[in-house]
Write a protein that holds these residues in place. Structure first.
Motif, PDB file in Angstrom:
ATOM      1  N   ILE A 128      15.213 109.165  58.372  1.00 18.97           N
ATOM      2  CA  ILE A 128      15.543 107.969  59.153  1.00 18.97           C
ATOM      3  C   ILE A 128      14.403 106.956  59.108  1.00 18.97           C
ATOM      4  CG2 ILE A 128      15.883 107.159  61.530  1.00 18.97           C
ATOM      5  CD1 ILE A 128      17.538 109.739  61.970  1.00 18.97           C
ATOM      6  N   PHE A 129      13.175 107.438  59.217  1.00 19.75           N
ATOM      7  CA  PHE A 129      12.022 106.526  59.141  1.00 19.75           C
ATOM      8  C   PHE A 129      11.992 105.804  57.801  1.00 19.75           C
ATOM      9  CE2 PHE A 129       9.242 109.163  62.276  1.00 19.75           C
ATOM     10  CZ  PHE A 129      10.059 108.750  63.316  1.00 19.75           C
ATOM     11  N   VAL A 130      12.270 106.523  56.733  1.00 20.15           N
ATOM     12  CA  VAL A 130      12.260 105.899  55.402  1.00 20.15           C
ATOM     13  C   VAL A 130      13.363 104.845  55.313  1.00 20.15           C
ATOM     14  CG1 VAL A 130      12.630 106.306  52.937  1.00 20.15           C
ATOM     15  CG2 VAL A 130      11.212 107.886  54.260  1.00 20.15           C
ATOM     16  N   ILE A 131      14.550 105.190  55.801  1.00 18.29           N
ATOM     17  CA  ILE A 131      15.689 104.266  55.748  1.00 18.29           C
ATOM     18  C   ILE A 131      15.386 102.981  56.528  1.00 18.29           C
ATOM     19  CG2 ILE A 131      18.071 103.910  56.512  1.00 18.29           C
ATOM     20  CD1 ILE A 131      18.573 106.884  55.936  1.00 18.29           C
ATOM     21  N   ILE A 132      14.928 103.144  57.759  1.00 21.92           N
ATOM     22  CA  ILE A 132      14.669 101.975  58.605  1.00 21.92           C
ATOM     23  C   ILE A 132      13.439 101.214  58.124  1.00 21.92           C
ATOM     24  CG2 ILE A 132      14.057 101.228  60.943  1.00 21.92           C
ATOM     25  CD1 ILE A 132      15.770 103.495  62.014  1.00 21.92           C
ATOM     26  N   GLY A 133      12.400 101.942  57.758  1.00 26.22           N
ATOM     27  CA  GLY A 133      11.185 101.285  57.304  1.00 26.22           C
ATOM     28  C   GLY A 133      11.403 100.426  56.083  1.00 26.22           C
ATOM     29  N   SER A 139      13.610  91.813  57.855  1.00 22.57           N
ATOM     30  CA  SER A 139      14.268  91.318  59.065  1.00 22.57           C
ATOM     31  C   SER A 139      13.613  90.040  59.567  1.00 22.57           C
ATOM     32  CB  SER A 139      14.216  92.393  60.159  1.00 22.57           C
ATOM     33  OG  SER A 139      12.880  92.592  60.605  1.00 22.57           O
ATOM     34  N   ARG A 140      14.319  89.369  60.476  1.00 28.26           N
ATOM     35  CA  ARG A 140      13.810  88.183  61.141  1.00 28.26           C
ATOM     36  C   ARG A 140      13.848  88.418  62.656  1.00 28.26           C
ATOM     37  NH1 ARG A 140      12.382  87.999  56.835  1.00 28.26           N
ATOM     38  NH2 ARG A 140      12.474  86.308  55.294  1.00 28.26           N
ATOM     39  N   LEU A 147      10.482  95.452  66.068  1.00 27.04           N
ATOM     40  CA  LEU A 147       9.255  95.643  66.840  1.00 27.04           C
ATOM     41  C   LEU A 147       9.052  94.395  67.704  1.00 27.04           C
ATOM     42  CD1 LEU A 147       6.877  97.583  67.266  1.00 27.04           C
ATOM     43  CD2 LEU A 147       5.655  96.337  65.485  1.00 27.04           C
ATOM     44  N   ARG A 148       9.542  94.447  68.932  1.00 28.78           N
ATOM     45  CA  ARG A 148       9.614  93.259  69.782  1.00 28.78           C
ATOM     46  C   ARG A 148       8.420  93.209  70.722  1.00 28.78           C
ATOM     47  NH1 ARG A 148      13.678  96.268  69.766  1.00 28.78           N
ATOM     48  NH2 ARG A 148      13.497  96.825  71.958  1.00 28.78           N
ATOM     49  N   THR A 149       7.291  92.729  70.226  1.00 29.47           N
ATOM     50  CA  THR A 149       6.137  92.476  71.084  1.00 29.47           C
ATOM     51  C   THR A 149       6.161  91.002  71.496  1.00 29.47           C
ATOM     52  OG1 THR A 149       4.607  91.788  69.339  1.00 29.47           O
ATOM     53  CG2 THR A 149       4.864  94.167  69.701  1.00 29.47           C
ATOM     54  N   PRO A 150       5.409  90.623  72.517  1.00 26.94           N
ATOM     55  CA  PRO A 150       5.371  89.205  72.891  1.00 26.94           C
ATOM     56  C   PRO A 150       4.922  88.311  71.733  1.00 26.94           C
ATOM     57  CG  PRO A 150       4.348  90.556  74.592  1.00 26.94           C
ATOM     58  CD  PRO A 150       4.603  91.457  73.423  1.00 26.94           C
ATOM     59  N   TRP A 151       4.120  88.872  70.836  1.00 26.90           N
ATOM     60  CA  TRP A 151       3.533  88.067  69.763  1.00 26.90           C
ATOM     61  C   TRP A 151       4.471  87.930  68.567  1.00 26.90           C
ATOM     62  CZ3 TRP A 151       0.944  92.633  71.546  1.00 26.90           C
ATOM     63  CH2 TRP A 151       0.248  92.403  72.725  1.00 26.90           C
ATOM     64  N   THR A 152       5.259  88.979  68.270  1.00 29.94           N
ATOM     65  CA  THR A 152       6.237  88.841  67.184  1.00 29.94           C
ATOM     66  C   THR A 152       7.375  87.923  67.604  1.00 29.94           C
ATOM     67  OG1 THR A 152       7.384  90.860  67.913  1.00 29.94           O
ATOM     68  CG2 THR A 152       5.731  91.106  66.173  1.00 29.94           C
ATOM     69  N   THR A 162       4.134  91.359  60.509  1.00 32.22           N
ATOM     70  CA  THR A 162       4.024  92.610  61.261  1.00 32.22           C
ATOM     71  C   THR A 162       5.054  93.625  60.793  1.00 32.22           C
ATOM     72  OG1 THR A 162       3.166  91.486  63.234  1.00 32.22           O
ATOM     73  CG2 THR A 162       4.187  93.639  63.561  1.00 32.22           C
ATOM     74  N   HIS A 163       6.275  93.176  60.574  1.00 33.24           N
ATOM     75  CA  HIS A 163       7.327  94.102  60.170  1.00 33.24           C
ATOM     76  C   HIS A 163       7.163  94.580  58.730  1.00 33.24           C
ATOM     77  CE1 HIS A 163       9.126  93.045  63.970  1.00 33.24           C
ATOM     78  NE2 HIS A 163      10.056  93.954  63.771  1.00 33.24           N
ATOM     79  N   ARG A 164       6.531  93.781  57.900  1.00 34.86           N
ATOM     80  CA  ARG A 164       6.226  94.263  56.555  1.00 34.86           C
ATOM     81  C   ARG A 164       5.234  95.420  56.609  1.00 34.86           C
ATOM     82  NH1 ARG A 164       5.670  88.376  53.472  1.00 34.86           N
ATOM     83  NH2 ARG A 164       7.927  88.023  53.220  1.00 34.86           N
TER      84      ARG A 164
END
Length: 224
Positions: A128-133, A139-140, A147-152, A162-164
């Motif tokens: 699952i980690f490989v699939i999602i990663g 993504s946008r 990964l929903r941080t205040p900064w992203t 960050t998501h890359r």
């Protein structure tokens, strides 16, 4: 693969899981108790009656699939959601894989197959980690997925970079977890490997997102 095909696959999988649960449950003692939760070492730490235990994987899979079906209507950043279809669809597919893995573990206990729960769960999580990663970096920014941080959420550029990084770390953690699950490792070590992988894949991107946002903010201030 699209939303409709995954919806159909979810219905089919849930129906199969429920049918198997009823077929197996009818053959088991009425007072049998089955695990419904496992700790990080793969040992059961929560138990319930046979029908709850057998039907729980189908119920969770049905509920999560229903949530995924309605996500497009719930996401405020609809345009970015459309640009992140890979993460959405593959995340849903990963959910179905996890549901099937949990069903296998519960059936193993019920029918005394001797399948090692910790290895099945860790190995499934690795896949699952490989699939999602593999989809994270494409993504946008969204409020409901990623990964929903205040900064992203404050900067599209911070989100993308960050998501890359998070995607690469998650794929690496997934590969390590999957390989570890194939080895005859003790439960404690297997749990440690999984825990470290999750921590690295989550914490480093969070810190990285803050550093990127701060640098972007300072660059904006200096240009004023």
């Amino acid at each position: 693969m699209n939303r409709n095909s995954l919806g159909a696959a979810s219905l089919l999988l849930v129906a199969i899981m429920a049918a198997v649960a009823f077929a197996v449950g009818a053959r088991l003692p009425a007072d049998l108790r089955l695990p419904i939760h496992w700790d990080l070492s793969g040992q059961p730490d929560g138990w319930a009656g046979k029908w709850v235990g057998l039907l729980m994987p189908a119920g969770i899979t049905a509920g999560m699939s229903l949530l995924f079906w309605f996500l497009p209507a719930l996401e405020p950043r609809g345009r970015n959601f459309l640009r992140s279809q890979g993460l959405y669809l593959w995340g849903w597919a990963a959910l179905l894989l996890m549901g099937a893995a949990i069903e296998l573990v519960v059936l193993s206990v019920a029918l005394d197959w001797g399948v090692p729960a910790n290895h099945v769960i860790v190995g499934s999580l690795g896949v699952i980690f490989v699939i999602i990663g593999n989809q994270l970096g494409k993504s946008r920014s969204m409020y409901l997925i990623g990964l929903r941080t205040p900064w992203t959420l404050a900067s599209e550029e911070v989100w993308i970079r960050t998501h890359r990084l998070a995607g690469k770390l998650m794929v690496l953690a997934g590969i390590v977890a999957f390989v570890a699950a194939l080895l005859p490792l003790p439960s404690g070590l297997l749990a440690t490997i999984l825990g470290v992988g999750i921590a690295v894949a989550a914490l480093i991107p969070i810190v990285y997102s803050f550093l990127l946002w701060r640098r972007e903010k300072m660059a904006g201030q200096s240009s004023e």
